[in-house]
Scaffold this motif. Structure first.
Motif: not given
Length: 338
Positions: A246-251, A238-244, A206-213
């Protein structure tokens, strides 16, 4: 021949004079190309690369038959052999495939020829394909099947001399199963952290694994299914911090729920997971996850969720509501109705 078997042969300096690599898993193809370079080349000048959509095969054969200027052996990598497809692409020149057929009967002992076909399948009915399978080494480089992911992770962990707990294993599989290159990179990072003989625990993962979009989107769906609004909002932030956007997240959410719906409908028709993967055209692991999830929803419920996602998407795009507020309200609605 499998990727692993060919890789082991190359590591033992058992180098075939002609090799065909076919499949769509770029991770396997790149690793094998690197292994060939390491096993064959003593001088970088002895490496030639060609695109068979730009260069005819007869020119590559001529190169293979030309003695190297430096070192003992030369390595030739030719990509996109359209003449192995069932319906070859139209090119401004013709491939004289007979020259390759003749070369296969007596390849030069000072050249190593690799033909890379980045296609899921090649036409096994063609004479040249049959000759390659008979006289060359042929390795399939297609994506790992969903049922092979577990053994693949264990294999890499064994090579790195580490162990992984079951709960950490689940995190690694969920986050990284669809990207083998990232999977290996992340396991190497974990191995460096715990050291040789170390054990990867859930806390370490949980600490080290990179989370993919994509897999953060999977976690978002899990939070919705689990009616955990706080976690869903946390993942969204967290996803917003990854520059995602909201419209893309709905997709991404729409893709996940559409896949669940498709799996549910195909399951009713008697399709197995392999048939579903072929029909839908997504990664096997995506099907594996959707099969687990479809039991939680009725067909009508899934259609209602997809309609709700479409409505929010339309509101965002037409400026009827600020995007961040609209997405948080969407999460509220999905958690309440799931």
């Amino acid at each position: 021949m499998s990727y692993k078997k060919l890789m082991k042969r190359l590591q033992n300096k058992q180098i075939p004079p002609v090799t065909l690599l076919y499949g769509t898993e770029s991770y396997f193809i790149q690793n094998l190309k690197n292994a060939f370079k390491k096993a064959v080349l003593t001088a970088k000048e002895n490496l030639s690369t060609y695109d068979l959509e730009e260069t005819p095969i007869q020119d590559i054969v001529t190169d293979a038959e030309t003695y190297p200027f430096f070192g003992d052996k030369k390595l030739i990598i030719a990509t996109n052999p359209v003449f192995l497809k069932a319906k070859p692409d139209q090119l401004p020149f013709e491939h004289d495939v007979q020259t390759l057929e003749e070369y296969l009967s007596q390849p030069a002992d000072y050249s190593v020829l690799i033909i890379v076909a980045p296609y899921e399948k090649i036409d096994g009915r063609k004479k040249i394909t049959k000759l390659l399978k008979k006289r060359a080494t042929v390795a399939e480089c297609n994506p790992v099947k969903s049922y092979e992911i577990t053994s693949w992770i264990k294999s890499i962990a064994d090579d790195l001399k580490i162990t992984i707990t079951d709960d950490a294993f689940e995190i690694i599989e969920t986050e990284l199963a669809t990207n083998l290159q990232l999977l290996e990179s992340e396991l190497k990072k974990l191995a460096l952290y715990v050291g040789e003989g170390g054990n990867i625990t859930k806390e370490v993962a949980e600490k080290l694994v990179s989370h993919t979009t994509d897999h953060s989107a999977l976690r978002l769906v899990d939070a919705v299914i689990g009616k955990n609004l706080a976690e869903a909002i946390s993942i969204y932030k967290d996803l917003v911090k990854m520059n995602e956007e909201p419209i893309a997240l709905i997709g991404l959410l729409a893709f996940q729920f559409r896949t669940i719906l498709q799996v549910k409908l195909l399951k009713k028709k008697g399709y197995n997971s392999f048939q579903m993967q072929k029909k839908i055209g997504v990664h096997p692991y995506v099907i594996k996850i959707a099969v687990k999830r479809e039991k939680r929803f009725s067909t009508q419920h899934l259609k209602a969720i997809i309609d709700r996602l479409a409505t929010t998407d339309r509101m965002m795009k037409t400026g009827q509501m600020e995007k961040d507020i609209a997405f948080v309200l969407l999460l509220h609605d999905l958690v309440r109705t799931s």
